[in-house]
Enzyme design. Structure first.
Site, PDB file in Angstrom:
ATOM      1  CG  HIS A 117     -12.699  -6.091  -1.972  1.00 58.24           C
ATOM      2  ND1 HIS A 117     -11.944  -6.136  -3.119  1.00 58.24           N
ATOM      3  CD2 HIS A 117     -12.225  -7.092  -1.181  1.00 58.24           C
ATOM      4  CE1 HIS A 117     -11.058  -7.105  -3.035  1.00 58.24           C
ATOM      5  NE2 HIS A 117     -11.199  -7.701  -1.867  1.00 58.24           N
ATOM      6  CG  ASP A 146       6.318   8.736   5.601  1.00 58.12           C
ATOM      7  OD1 ASP A 146       5.648   9.645   6.156  1.00 58.12           O
ATOM      8  OD2 ASP A 146       7.560   8.721   5.600  1.00 58.12           O
TER       9      ASP A 146
END
Length: 465
Positions: free
Chosen positions: A181, A404
Site C-alpha cells: 500500500h 481482463d
C-alpha cells in the site's frame, strides 16, 4: 425486503495448494534505477503513514476458456511473466524494496537482486469445488503467497508486488496479488493492474496513462502546520466492550448483498427524516452500517466515544497542488466521524448520516496538507482501534473491467479474509461475468457469533419499519 438484502454464505473448506516455482521478475529493459548504484525514491507522508504500511491482498478467479489444457499453465505463466517484465519498466518502483532512513521514514531503494515475486502453484481441486466464487472466503488464503517465515506486517526488504498463479484441475486459475500500500492507493493499484492486464492481453506494452511518481509534490511544509486535531490517528483508550467482543472471541466473516433499490431506500429514509439533508448513498449506508454494527454488538458504556473512519479520495479536491495524469501514489485521507454509543444507537439515521457527511466534507486539500504535517511531526507507530469501525469502499474501483488479461473478466475480484482486522468493513461491487451490470454491492465485515442475528435484523431495517 428479502429480495433487497441477502446474507451470502461461503463454503468452509481446505484448499490443497502445491508451490511449483518461485522467481523474481525484473524490468525487461533499463530503468532509472540502473543509472546509479545509489538510486532511491522519496515516499510522501501519505505513502508512509502507518495505515499504508501493509500489503493489500486480493484474488482474481478465471474460468477455463477452452478444452485445450495441454501447455496452458506454461503459456499463462509465460504471458503474465513477460508482460510484468514489460510493465515494470514504467512502473519500476515496484521492483524495488523499502527501507527506513532518518526518523523512521521510508524510501524505495534498488539493487541487483530486486524485482517483483511471482509464484506458480497447483491445486488438486477444480473451481467448482470452491463453492460460491462471488463471496470473499477466508478459505482462499492459500491462493495468495506468504512466506511461512514471514513476520506479520513486515514490509521492509520485501518484494513490493507478490503474485501467485494457482492452476486448478478444470483449467481455470486464480491470480492472488499482494501489493504494498506504500506504493499506491486503490486507484493507483487499478491503474497498474490495468496496464499489466492490457499488456498481457495484447502482447505489447500498454501504459495509459503513463505512470508518474512525483511524490515530492506532497512534501510537508517547513515548518509543519498541523491545523486539525486528526482524531483518526489519536489513541483513544478502549473503555468499551468492543475489543472483547471482536478480538477475544472468534469473529465470523459475514457478507450481505445489498441491492441498489435498498441503498436508495436507506438514503431516502435519511433524507426524509431531515428535509435539509442532501446526502450520497454511501454516506447514508455508512451511517446505517455503523448504527447496525454498534447496536448488534450492544456496545457499553453508552457515554463512550466511538469513531467511524473511511478513506476519501482527495484527487478531485486539489486546488493548488496539481497532480499529473498517471500519478499512482496515495492521495487519500481518512475522514473521521465521532459520536457516543448512545447517540449512534438512538439518534435518527439522518443525524448520523450528517456526521458522516461532515467528516467527508472536512477532508479538503488543506486537511491533506495538515495530515502530511501531522505525520511529519508525530509519525504514528501503530494503528489505533479504540472504539473504531473502519469502512473501506472498493465499489469505486473498476476491478472487473481492468482485470481482463486475455482470458475474460474475472469471476471474482477482491479481498479474502477480514478477520485479522475485525474492525474493518469492506464495501465491494457486485461484479464478474455473471453480474449483468447489477448495481448491488456486497457488505463484508466481522461479527462475533452472538451478534450475527441482530446485525442482520438491523441491517434489514427491521428496527425502522
Amino acid at each position: 425486503m428479502d429480495s433487497c438484502i441477502k446474507e451470502l454464505h461461503f463454503s468452509y473448506l481446505h484448499i490443497p495448494v502445491t508451490i511449483n516455482n518461485k522467481f523474481l521478475v525484473h524490468p525487461s529493459s533499463p530503468t532509472p534505477a540502473n543509472q546509479s548504484p545509489n538510486h532511491s525514491l522519496y515516499l510522501s507522508n501519505l505513502d508512509d503513514i502507518i495505515g499504508a504500511r501493509v500489503f493489500t491482498p486480493s484474488v482474481y478467479f478465471y474460468r477455463s476458456s477452452g478444452n485445450q489444457l495441454e501447455n496452458r499453465e506454461s503459456l499463462v505463466m509465460k504471458r503474465l511473466r513477460d508482460a510484468l517484465g514489460e510493465v515494470l519498466v514504467p512502473y519500476y518502483p515496484l521492483s524495488g524494496r523499502l527501507r527506513e532512513v532518518e526518523n523512521g521514514k521510508l524510501e524505495v531503494f534498488f539493487g541487483e537482486e530486486l524485482g517483483a515475486l511471482m509464484v506458480s502453484a497447483k491445486s488438486s481441486m477444480g473451481l467448482a469445488d470452491l463453492g460460491d466464487l462471488t463471496v470473499p472466503n477466508p478459505a482462499w488464503l492459500p491462493l495468495i503467497y506468504q512466506d511461512p517465515e514471514e513476520e506479520a506486517y513486515k514490509i521492509l526488504d520485501m518484494p513490493l508486488l507478490i503474485a501467485q498463479v494457482t492452476f486448478f484441475t478444470c483449467g481455470g486459475f486464480s491470480l492472488g496479488i499482494r501489493l504494498c500500500h506504500c506504493i499506491c492507493d486503490g486507484f493507483g493499484a487499478m491503474q497498474f493492474l490495468a496496464s499489466w492486464a492490457a499488456t498481457t492481453k495484447t502482447g505489447q506494452l500498454i501504459a495509459d496513462p503513463e505512470p508518474v511518481w512525483d511524490r515530492e509534490v506532497f512534501k510537508p511544509r517547513n515548518p509543519p502546520m498541523v491545523k486539525y486535531p486528526h482524531y483518526e490517528y489519536l489513541p483513544i483508550e478502549e473503555r468499551s466492550n468492543l475489543t472483547n467482543s471482536l478480538w477475544e472471541t472468534k469473529p465470523l466473516q459475514k457478507c450481505y448483498r445489498i441491492s441498489k433499490e435498498f441503498q436508495c431506500l436507506v438514503k431516502s429514509i435519511a433524507q426524509g427524516q431531515d428535509s435539509s439533508l442532501v446526502c450520497s448513498s454511501f454516506e447514508a449506508m455508512a451511517a446505517h452500517i455503523w448504527r447496525s454494527w454498534v447496536k448488534a454488538l450492544d456496545v457499553k458504556p453508552l457515554e463512550y466515544n466511538l469513531r467511524l473512519t473511511f478513506s476519501v479520495n482527495v484527487r478531485t479536491k486539489l486546488e493548488t497542488l496539481k497532480l499529473k495524469k498517471g500519478f499512482y501514489g496515495n492521495v487519500v485521507c481518512l475522514a473521521c466521524a465521532m459520536s457516543t454509543v448512545d447517540s449512534v444507537m438512538n439518534d435518527s439515521l439522518s443525524k448520523t448520516t450528517r456526521l458522516v457527511q461532515e467528516a467527508r466534507v472536512r477532508v479538503t486539500e488543506d486537511y491533506l496538507r495538515s495530515t502530511l504535517d501531522y505525520v511529519e511531526v508525530k509519525r504514528p507507530k501503530k494503528l489505533e482501534f479504540g472504539g473504531k469501525l473502519m469502512i473501506t469502499q472498493w465499489t469505486r474501483f473498476e476491478m472487473y473491467e481492468t482485470a481482463d488479461f486475455g482470458w475474460g473478466k474475472p469471476v471474482y475480484a477482491g479481498p479474502i479474509d477480514l478477520r485479522p482486522t475485525p474492525q474493518v468493513c469492506v464495501l465491494l461491487p457486485q461484479g464478474g461475468v455473471e453480474s449483468g451490470g447489477d448495481q448491488s454491492m456486497v457488505v463484508c465485515l466481522c461479527l462475533p457469533p452472538s451478534a450475527v442475528h441482530n446485525f442482520t435484523r438491523f441491517l434489514s431495517l427491521n428496527d425502522y419499519t
